[in-house]
Motif scaffolding. Structure first.
Motif, mmCIF file in Angstrom:
data_model
loop_
_atom_site.group_PDB
_atom_site.id
_atom_site.type_symbol
_atom_site.label_atom_id
_atom_site.label_comp_id
_atom_site.label_asym_id
_atom_site.label_seq_id
_atom_site.Cartn_x
_atom_site.Cartn_y
_atom_site.Cartn_z
ATOM 1 N N TRP A 5 -9.808 24.208 -2.745
ATOM 2 C CA TRP A 5 -10.614 25.191 -3.464
ATOM 3 C C TRP A 5 -11.635 24.541 -4.394
ATOM 4 O O TRP A 5 -12.700 25.108 -4.647
ATOM 5 C CB TRP A 5 -9.703 26.137 -4.247
ATOM 6 C CG TRP A 5 -9.003 27.131 -3.370
ATOM 7 C CD1 TRP A 5 -7.674 27.212 -3.100
ATOM 8 C CD2 TRP A 5 -9.629 28.177 -2.612
ATOM 9 N NE1 TRP A 5 -7.418 28.238 -2.231
ATOM 10 C CE2 TRP A 5 -8.604 28.852 -1.918
ATOM 11 C CE3 TRP A 5 -10.941 28.601 -2.451
ATOM 12 C CZ2 TRP A 5 -8.868 29.944 -1.079
ATOM 13 C CZ3 TRP A 5 -11.209 29.685 -1.609
ATOM 14 C CH2 TRP A 5 -10.174 30.338 -0.938
ATOM 15 N N GLU A 6 -11.340 23.376 -4.904
ATOM 16 C CA GLU A 6 -12.290 22.735 -5.816
ATOM 17 C C GLU A 6 -13.624 22.480 -5.117
ATOM 18 O O GLU A 6 -14.691 22.724 -5.691
ATOM 19 C CB GLU A 6 -11.702 21.422 -6.352
ATOM 20 C CG GLU A 6 -12.553 20.806 -7.447
ATOM 21 C CD GLU A 6 -11.842 19.675 -8.176
ATOM 22 O OE1 GLU A 6 -12.443 19.136 -9.117
ATOM 23 O OE2 GLU A 6 -10.695 19.337 -7.803
ATOM 24 N N LEU A 9 -15.442 25.888 -3.803
ATOM 25 C CA LEU A 9 -16.098 26.686 -4.840
ATOM 26 C C LEU A 9 -17.169 25.883 -5.564
ATOM 27 O O LEU A 9 -17.450 26.116 -6.742
ATOM 28 C CB LEU A 9 -15.045 27.198 -5.823
ATOM 29 C CG LEU A 9 -13.895 28.002 -5.179
ATOM 30 C CD1 LEU A 9 -12.873 28.408 -6.223
ATOM 31 C CD2 LEU A 9 -14.432 29.224 -4.441
ATOM 32 N N ALA A 11 -20.281 24.674 -7.272
ATOM 33 C CA ALA A 11 -21.342 25.417 -7.949
ATOM 34 C C ALA A 11 -22.675 24.682 -7.955
ATOM 35 O O ALA A 11 -23.661 25.201 -8.503
ATOM 36 C CB ALA A 11 -20.919 25.736 -9.383
ATOM 37 N N SER A 26 -22.609 33.372 -14.671
ATOM 38 C CA SER A 26 -22.117 32.207 -13.940
ATOM 39 C C SER A 26 -23.153 31.782 -12.907
ATOM 40 O O SER A 26 -24.079 32.527 -12.555
ATOM 41 C CB SER A 26 -20.797 32.540 -13.239
ATOM 42 O OG SER A 26 -21.017 33.411 -12.136
ATOM 43 N N GLY A 81 -8.801 36.224 -6.154
ATOM 44 C CA GLY A 81 -8.919 35.273 -7.256
ATOM 45 C C GLY A 81 -7.772 35.381 -8.236
ATOM 46 O O GLY A 81 -7.217 34.369 -8.699
ATOM 47 N N GLN A 85 -5.006 32.485 -8.984
ATOM 48 C CA GLN A 85 -4.746 32.020 -10.348
ATOM 49 C C GLN A 85 -3.263 32.150 -10.700
ATOM 50 O O GLN A 85 -2.675 31.250 -11.312
ATOM 51 C CB GLN A 85 -5.593 32.812 -11.335
ATOM 52 C CG GLN A 85 -5.539 32.281 -12.766
ATOM 53 C CD GLN A 85 -6.444 33.067 -13.682
ATOM 54 O OE1 GLN A 85 -6.264 34.268 -13.856
ATOM 55 N NE2 GLN A 85 -7.419 32.395 -14.278
ATOM 56 N N LEU A 90 -5.985 28.134 -8.383
ATOM 57 C CA LEU A 90 -7.395 28.233 -8.748
ATOM 58 C C LEU A 90 -7.756 27.082 -9.681
ATOM 59 O O LEU A 90 -7.197 26.954 -10.763
ATOM 60 C CB LEU A 90 -7.653 29.579 -9.440
ATOM 61 C CG LEU A 90 -9.091 30.110 -9.445
ATOM 62 C CD1 LEU A 90 -9.596 30.325 -8.026
ATOM 63 C CD2 LEU A 90 -9.163 31.419 -10.230
ATOM 64 N N GLU A 92 -9.509 24.614 -12.418
ATOM 65 C CA GLU A 92 -10.268 24.791 -13.667
ATOM 66 C C GLU A 92 -11.700 24.314 -13.443
ATOM 67 O O GLU A 92 -11.921 23.346 -12.706
ATOM 68 C CB GLU A 92 -9.611 23.965 -14.790
ATOM 69 C CG GLU A 92 -8.228 24.446 -15.188
ATOM 70 C CD GLU A 92 -8.264 25.725 -16.002
ATOM 71 O OE1 GLU A 92 -9.373 26.114 -16.442
ATOM 72 O OE2 GLU A 92 -7.216 26.341 -16.182
ATOM 73 N N VAL A 94 -12.715 27.452 -12.864
ATOM 74 C CA VAL A 94 -13.052 28.627 -12.064
ATOM 75 C C VAL A 94 -12.206 29.827 -12.491
ATOM 76 O O VAL A 94 -11.001 29.697 -12.749
ATOM 77 C CB VAL A 94 -12.842 28.339 -10.566
ATOM 78 C CG1 VAL A 94 -13.172 29.564 -9.727
ATOM 79 C CG2 VAL A 94 -13.702 27.158 -10.135
ATOM 80 N N ASP A 98 -15.221 34.584 -10.580
ATOM 81 C CA ASP A 98 -16.120 33.724 -9.806
ATOM 82 C C ASP A 98 -15.930 33.950 -8.304
ATOM 83 O O ASP A 98 -16.907 33.958 -7.543
ATOM 84 C CB ASP A 98 -15.879 32.253 -10.144
ATOM 85 C CG ASP A 98 -16.324 31.895 -11.555
ATOM 86 O OD1 ASP A 98 -17.275 32.528 -12.055
ATOM 87 O OD2 ASP A 98 -15.708 30.995 -12.153
ATOM 88 N N ILE A 99 -14.680 34.113 -7.896
ATOM 89 C CA ILE A 99 -14.417 34.412 -6.480
ATOM 90 C C ILE A 99 -15.080 35.734 -6.118
ATOM 91 O O ILE A 99 -15.734 35.866 -5.072
ATOM 92 C CB ILE A 99 -12.900 34.483 -6.187
ATOM 93 C CG1 ILE A 99 -12.186 33.220 -6.645
ATOM 94 C CG2 ILE A 99 -12.661 34.746 -4.703
ATOM 95 C CD1 ILE A 99 -12.508 32.006 -5.856
#
Length: 454
Positions: A5-6, A9, A11, A26, A81, A85, A90, A92, A94, A98-99
């Motif tokens: 996931w890092e 996701l 950015a 965001s 999301g 979490q 999830l 950090e 995020v 955000d999802i």
């Protein structure tokens, strides 16, 4: 080997640009705003969803459909999301929102490349290049020919996002890698898909023009390579796709009711089947208080809620399969049977009673002539402009003036690289960006049957 996931996701923005830090917004919600304010998104208001050139203002167009899909996608994304979490999956910093923002943005963009007249427009472009316009493809490579003769709105959507809007030919909207990854529904190119070598035959999501961007997106989001120019899907694509299908199954039937093609009992019978029995008594009591015209709105909220619950539950139950790239079908296929059956029944009813309605079929046939007129005029002129200067006519130059040199890649008039392919892509860009109304009126003008608009 699995995705994480890092990376998924990420950015950072296309072009390896760092994510902007803005108060109250965001990086992913910035993507949402960029798409919303784009000209390509605004033009969806006059593009076909199901019914071409519909006179009834209550019937969905591509814009209202995309907005509604984005609403469902945002909630579905936030639900997933929150579950990620709660499991500690999830990364950090995020947030669950955000999802939701990523899925919402990808939903807004999922039809942004559709040509006028929707899927009929896609077929009309393919049909013309496979028949009347096939001579224009002779100098192209096989991969370039397949992009054009098998034109795909999904690939055009990626082209709009990364090439055409805002910073033209310089990373386009410059969205985050996460949003772009979650927007590529079919992460492979054209030729293998028509050779039955991909999970969806005749469906693909990347033109040759965006191939470098595609690999850049896949690299930064950590998508798993499967074959040449082929990666597994970003897991959030499944949420975008599910939101789209959920809206189709409800809102196509609502349009059918609005147009008098369906009746309330048959629609209620299909959609109410996803609602828990304990909620039905109260729902039916509320429905009994209103006339048939107001009933769909009351039912809709309950149905969407049930579908989102089912979608989020199925996604979390199969999270490891998504991250490993093992899921071959869609998210709905993993939902409980009553949801799968209801979506299938809704699509079947729409196919039988709405899509084959005589008036719709008549307009679809007319769309082929409209698209054919536009392509014949534009391709003929552009081809002449790239040939012998002595053979260029006044009409050819007027077509060039209409399209504007800024709509062509710099290689076209410099005659560098695959400039003929780029020139044909510019024609397709020009036509696919048109609304139904503009395409219809322009074709009339080209045929000498239009009216002055000034």
């Amino acid at each position: 080997m699995t995705m994480n996931w890092e990376q998924l996701l990420c950015a950072e923005r296309l072009g390896r640009r760092p994510a902007k830090s803005e108060e109250g917004r965001s990086a992913f919600y910035s993507d949402h705003d960029k798409i919303t304010f784009s000209g390509a998104f605004r033009r969806l208001a006059r593009k076909t969803q199901v019914h071409p050139l519909a006179a009834n203002d209550h019937v969905h167009n591509r814009l209202t459909h995309s907005l509604e899909v984005a609403c469902v996608g945002r909630t579905l994304g936030m639900r997933v999301g929150n579950a990620l979490q709660a499991r500690g999956d999830l990364p950090e910093p995020v947030l669950p929102t955000d999802i939701g923002d990523i899925v919402q943005a990808s939903c807004l963009a999922h039809d942004i490349g559709n040509p006028p007249f929707g899927h009929t427009g896609e077929e009309a472009i393919r049909n013309w290049f496979q028949k009347e316009g096939r001579q224009y493809l002779e100098a192209l490579t096989e991969a370039e020919r397949d992009d054009i003769r098998l034109f795909e709105g999904n690939a055009q959507s990626l082209r709009v996002l990364t090439t055409l809007e805002y910073y033209q030919y310089e990373e386009g909207m410059r969205l985050t890698y996460a949003t772009l990854g979650a927007s590529i529904k079919y992460p492979w190119t054209a030729t293998p898909s028509v050779q039955n070598q991909r999970p969806k035959n005749n469906k693909y999501g990347v033109f040759q023009t965006e191939l470098d961007y595609f690999h850049e997106i896949a690299h930064h989001t950590g998508l798993l390579p499967v074959g040449e120019h082929w990666y597994c899907r970003h897991p959030l694509v499944y949420l975008m796709e599910a939101a789209d299908d959920f809206c189709y199954c409800i809102l196509d039937l609502e349009d059918g009711l609005e147009m008098g093609l369906l009746n309330w009992p048959e629609v209620y019978d299909i959609l109410s089947s996803v609602i828990e029995p304990a909620q039905l008594a109260e729902l039916e009591k509320n429905l009994a208080r209103v006339d048939d015209g107001r009933k769909p709105a009351i039912l809709r909220g309950k149905v969407i809620g049930a579908l989102i619950d089912a979608g989020a539950e199925a996604f979390m139950a199969h999270q490891e399969d998504f991250l490993a790239g093992r899921v071959q079908g869609d998210l709905i296929a993993l939902c409980e049977p009553k949801v799968r059956d209801a979506v299938a029944a809704a699509k079947d009813l729409a196919r039988q009673r709405i899509f084959n309605h005589a008036q719709r079929v008549e307009l679809e046939i007319g769309a082929y002539n409209t698209i054919g007129t536009l392509l014949s005029t534009l391709c003929g002129a552009v081809d002449a402009l790239l040939g012998d200067p002595e053979q260029v006519t006044y009409k050819d130059n007027r077509v060039r003036a209409l399209m504007g040199d800024n709509n062509f890649h710099p290689s076209v008039f410099a005659k560098e690289g695959s400039y003929k392919y780029q020139a044909l892509m510019a024609v397709i860009d020009y036509i696919s960006g048109m609304t139904d109304n503009y395409a219809t009126n322009l074709a009339k003008q080209f045929n000498g049957m239009g009216q002055a608009r000034f």
